[in-house]
Design a protein around this motif. Sequence first.
Motif, PDB file in Angstrom:
ATOM      1  N   GLY A   1       4.603  -3.414  -4.246  1.00 26.39           N
ATOM      2  CA  GLY A   1       4.102  -2.275  -5.402  1.00 26.39           C
ATOM      3  C   GLY A   1       4.515  -0.820  -5.022  1.00 26.39           C
ATOM      4  N   VAL A   2       5.610  -0.755  -4.122  1.00 30.32           N
ATOM      5  CA  VAL A   2       6.052   0.634  -3.988  1.00 30.32           C
ATOM      6  C   VAL A   2       6.335   1.151  -5.275  1.00 30.32           C
ATOM      7  CG1 VAL A   2       7.955   1.976  -3.210  1.00 30.32           C
ATOM      8  CG2 VAL A   2       6.839   0.327  -1.651  1.00 30.32           C
ATOM      9  N   ARG A   3       6.030   2.428  -5.788  1.00 31.92           N
ATOM     10  CA  ARG A   3       6.241   2.953  -6.868  1.00 31.92           C
ATOM     11  C   ARG A   3       7.521   3.952  -7.028  1.00 31.92           C
ATOM     12  NH1 ARG A   3       0.705   6.135  -8.493  1.00 31.92           N
ATOM     13  NH2 ARG A   3       1.103   6.882  -6.210  1.00 31.92           N
ATOM     14  N   HIS A   4       7.926   4.368  -5.825  1.00 25.81           N
ATOM     15  CA  HIS A   4       9.053   5.516  -6.097  1.00 25.81           C
ATOM     16  C   HIS A   4       9.762   5.156  -4.693  1.00 25.81           C
ATOM     17  CE1 HIS A   4      10.671   9.399  -7.424  1.00 25.81           C
ATOM     18  NE2 HIS A   4      11.570   9.092  -6.638  1.00 25.81           N
ATOM     19  N   LEU A   5      11.274   4.932  -4.884  1.00 28.53           N
ATOM     20  CA  LEU A   5      11.962   4.592  -3.811  1.00 28.53           C
ATOM     21  C   LEU A   5      13.177   5.640  -3.758  1.00 28.53           C
ATOM     22  CD1 LEU A   5      13.231   1.231  -2.390  1.00 28.53           C
ATOM     23  CD2 LEU A   5      14.953   3.121  -2.595  1.00 28.53           C
ATOM     24  N   VAL A   6      13.338   6.390  -2.605  1.00 29.55           N
ATOM     25  CA  VAL A   6      14.545   7.338  -2.201  1.00 29.55           C
ATOM     26  C   VAL A   6      15.473   6.867  -1.428  1.00 29.55           C
ATOM     27  CG1 VAL A   6      14.911   9.770  -1.578  1.00 29.55           C
ATOM     28  CG2 VAL A   6      12.767   9.357  -2.912  1.00 29.55           C
ATOM     29  N   TYR A   7      16.743   6.499  -1.940  1.00 32.32           N
ATOM     30  CA  TYR A   7      17.698   5.784  -1.238  1.00 32.32           C
ATOM     31  C   TYR A   7      19.004   6.794  -0.888  1.00 32.32           C
ATOM     32  CZ  TYR A   7      21.248   2.427  -0.553  1.00 32.32           C
ATOM     33  OH  TYR A   7      22.450   1.676   0.042  1.00 32.32           O
ATOM     34  N   THR A   8      19.272   6.729   0.501  1.00 30.21           N
ATOM     35  CA  THR A   8      20.564   7.260   1.093  1.00 30.21           C
ATOM     36  C   THR A   8      21.885   6.507   0.352  1.00 30.21           C
ATOM     37  OG1 THR A   8      20.544   6.273   3.147  1.00 30.21           O
ATOM     38  CG2 THR A   8      19.409   8.568   2.883  1.00 30.21           C
ATOM     39  N   SER A   9      22.511   6.957  -0.377  1.00 29.83           N
ATOM     40  CA  SER A   9      23.579   6.347  -1.149  1.00 29.83           C
ATOM     41  C   SER A   9      25.006   6.821  -0.553  1.00 29.83           C
ATOM     42  CB  SER A   9      23.415   6.173  -2.723  1.00 29.83           C
ATOM     43  OG  SER A   9      24.550   5.286  -3.086  1.00 29.83           O
TER      44      SER A   9
ATOM     45  N   GLY B   1      12.306  -2.084 -11.328  1.00 24.89           N
ATOM     46  CA  GLY B   1      11.148  -1.537 -11.815  1.00 24.89           C
ATOM     47  C   GLY B   1      10.322  -0.457 -11.218  1.00 24.89           C
ATOM     48  N   MET B   2      10.861   0.181  -9.891  1.00 25.29           N
ATOM     49  CA  MET B   2      10.275   1.234  -9.291  1.00 25.29           C
ATOM     50  C   MET B   2      10.962   2.505  -9.672  1.00 25.29           C
ATOM     51  SD  MET B   2      10.373  -0.209  -5.308  1.00 25.29           S
ATOM     52  CE  MET B   2      12.077  -0.951  -5.398  1.00 25.29           C
ATOM     53  N   ALA B   3      10.422   3.460  -9.701  1.00 25.54           N
ATOM     54  CA  ALA B   3      11.073   4.874  -9.665  1.00 25.54           C
ATOM     55  C   ALA B   3      11.950   4.926  -8.744  1.00 25.54           C
ATOM     56  CB  ALA B   3      10.027   5.844 -10.062  1.00 25.54           C
ATOM     57  N   TRP B   4      13.142   5.959  -9.029  1.00 25.56           N
ATOM     58  CA  TRP B   4      14.080   6.144  -7.825  1.00 25.56           C
ATOM     59  C   TRP B   4      14.683   7.491  -7.804  1.00 25.56           C
ATOM     60  CZ3 TRP B   4      18.599   7.362 -10.201  1.00 25.56           C
ATOM     61  CH2 TRP B   4      18.723   6.969 -11.596  1.00 25.56           C
ATOM     62  N   THR B   5      15.175   7.646  -6.798  1.00 27.59           N
ATOM     63  CA  THR B   5      15.956   8.808  -6.733  1.00 27.59           C
ATOM     64  C   THR B   5      17.073   8.647  -5.738  1.00 27.59           C
ATOM     65  OG1 THR B   5      14.029  10.337  -6.658  1.00 27.59           O
ATOM     66  CG2 THR B   5      16.206  11.500  -5.794  1.00 27.59           C
ATOM     67  N   PHE B   6      18.386   8.850  -5.906  1.00 22.75           N
ATOM     68  CA  PHE B   6      19.428   8.512  -5.222  1.00 22.75           C
ATOM     69  C   PHE B   6      20.267   9.859  -4.630  1.00 22.75           C
ATOM     70  CE2 PHE B   6      20.154   4.700  -8.327  1.00 22.75           C
ATOM     71  CZ  PHE B   6      19.310   4.175  -7.584  1.00 22.75           C
ATOM     72  N   LEU B   7      20.260   9.839  -3.023  1.00 24.09           N
ATOM     73  CA  LEU B   7      21.015  10.789  -2.373  1.00 24.09           C
ATOM     74  C   LEU B   7      22.343  10.376  -2.174  1.00 24.09           C
ATOM     75  CD1 LEU B   7      17.832  12.008   0.088  1.00 24.09           C
ATOM     76  CD2 LEU B   7      18.282  12.591  -2.373  1.00 24.09           C
ATOM     77  N   ARG B   8      23.235  10.614  -2.939  1.00 19.84           N
ATOM     78  CA  ARG B   8      24.903  10.199  -2.559  1.00 19.84           C
ATOM     79  C   ARG B   8      25.501  11.266  -1.620  1.00 19.84           C
ATOM     80  NH1 ARG B   8      27.206   8.192  -8.540  1.00 19.84           N
ATOM     81  NH2 ARG B   8      26.068   6.266  -8.623  1.00 19.84           N
ATOM     82  N   ASP B   9      25.453  10.785  -0.305  1.00 16.42           N
ATOM     83  CA  ASP B   9      25.854  11.580   0.785  1.00 16.42           C
ATOM     84  C   ASP B   9      27.534  11.321   0.884  1.00 16.42           C
ATOM     85  OD1 ASP B   9      23.244  11.458   1.164  1.00 16.42           O
ATOM     86  OD2 ASP B   9      23.413  10.035   2.861  1.00 16.42           O
TER      87      ASP B   9
ATOM     88  N   GLY C   1       0.553  -1.095  -0.118  1.00 16.49           N
ATOM     89  CA  GLY C   1      -0.059  -0.023  -0.202  1.00 16.49           C
ATOM     90  C   GLY C   1       0.840   1.311  -0.042  1.00 16.49           C
ATOM     91  N   VAL C   2       2.098   1.175   0.025  1.00 16.29           N
ATOM     92  CA  VAL C   2       3.112   2.452   0.106  1.00 16.29           C
ATOM     93  C   VAL C   2       3.397   2.734  -1.405  1.00 16.29           C
ATOM     94  CG1 VAL C   2       5.467   3.137   0.611  1.00 16.29           C
ATOM     95  CG2 VAL C   2       4.064   1.643   2.089  1.00 16.29           C
ATOM     96  N   ASP C   3       3.339   4.078  -1.645  1.00 18.19           N
ATOM     97  CA  ASP C   3       3.507   4.542  -2.937  1.00 18.19           C
ATOM     98  C   ASP C   3       5.035   5.214  -2.844  1.00 18.19           C
ATOM     99  OD1 ASP C   3       0.882   4.508  -4.031  1.00 18.19           O
ATOM    100  OD2 ASP C   3       0.518   6.129  -2.668  1.00 18.19           O
ATOM    101  N   VAL C   4       5.563   5.705  -1.974  1.00 18.69           N
ATOM    102  CA  VAL C   4       6.876   6.445  -1.780  1.00 18.69           C
ATOM    103  C   VAL C   4       7.444   5.980  -0.505  1.00 18.69           C
ATOM    104  CG1 VAL C   4       8.118   8.472  -1.815  1.00 18.69           C
ATOM    105  CG2 VAL C   4       6.107   8.264  -3.137  1.00 18.69           C
TER     106      VAL C   4
END
Length: 276
Positions: free
Chosen positions: A91-99, A126-134, A61-64
């Motif tokens: 079914g997560v659609r968008h994953l934001v990951y701390t890299s 298959g998910m949309a993504w955003t990477f935060l490269r710290d 049920g999580v989207d982001v």
Amino acid sequence: MVLAVTGSTGHVGGRVARALAPAVDRLVVRDASRAPRLDGDPEVVEAAYDDAAASERALRGVDVLFMVSGAESPVRRAQHRTFIEAAARAGVRHLVYTSFAGAAPDAVFTLGRDHHDAEEAVRGSGMAWTFLRDSFYADFFPMFADEEGVIRGPAGEGRVAAVARADVADVAVEVLRDPAAHTGATYTLTGPEAFTVREACERMTVALGRPFSYVPETLDEAYASRRRWSTEQWQLDAWVSTYLAFASGDLAAVSPDVERITGHPPRTLEQSLLGD
């Protein structure tokens, strides 16, 4: 948008969760008793990254999803992949990951290779993504010192554009407020300047009011001096390669991404140490 946040019992995840409340719908934690109390009273669900079934249940049920990278361990790659795969199945659609700023299969900092592996898993999910490269965390520098305030390591005079954890959280908050605007983006998060370990010691001495100093080590000396704390090779490699990454100069570049995303300049070393 149903938003889930991991790592809310830690510094970065906790700051993100507090800043976004009451828009946070779910906190995914290993121990529910440690979950913070937030405005909006989000659902708290227990799941460890290496528990595929629990993770999939927690993320339905999580989207982001905001995924804070897991604790250092010899099995972190497998843990990350298990959780990422569970998120995709849920079914997560968008994953934001701390890299990590130096994430690559051959990163000098050995744990940067773990982050590259996680990024590859997300890209293939298959998910949309955003990477935060710290970059390395500026507020961790005092923790490198021994009881006498001495930091030892093979860092040479290499520079690192270390970032405040608060700035990482601030970027994550802005990204999570409008994830679609950051789809497929990789942001490199650094402080406003690059400094050497020696310079960090001089500045910490003034800022914190206690002495710090830097003693260079050879590679052999660095491994030998750390064997009193661990004999595990992966851990020794991680500790020593921290300083080798500084020496390489690979982390010296200053990125504009913190200010570009948040609208405020990144915190200096002194600001990161003394807090907001």
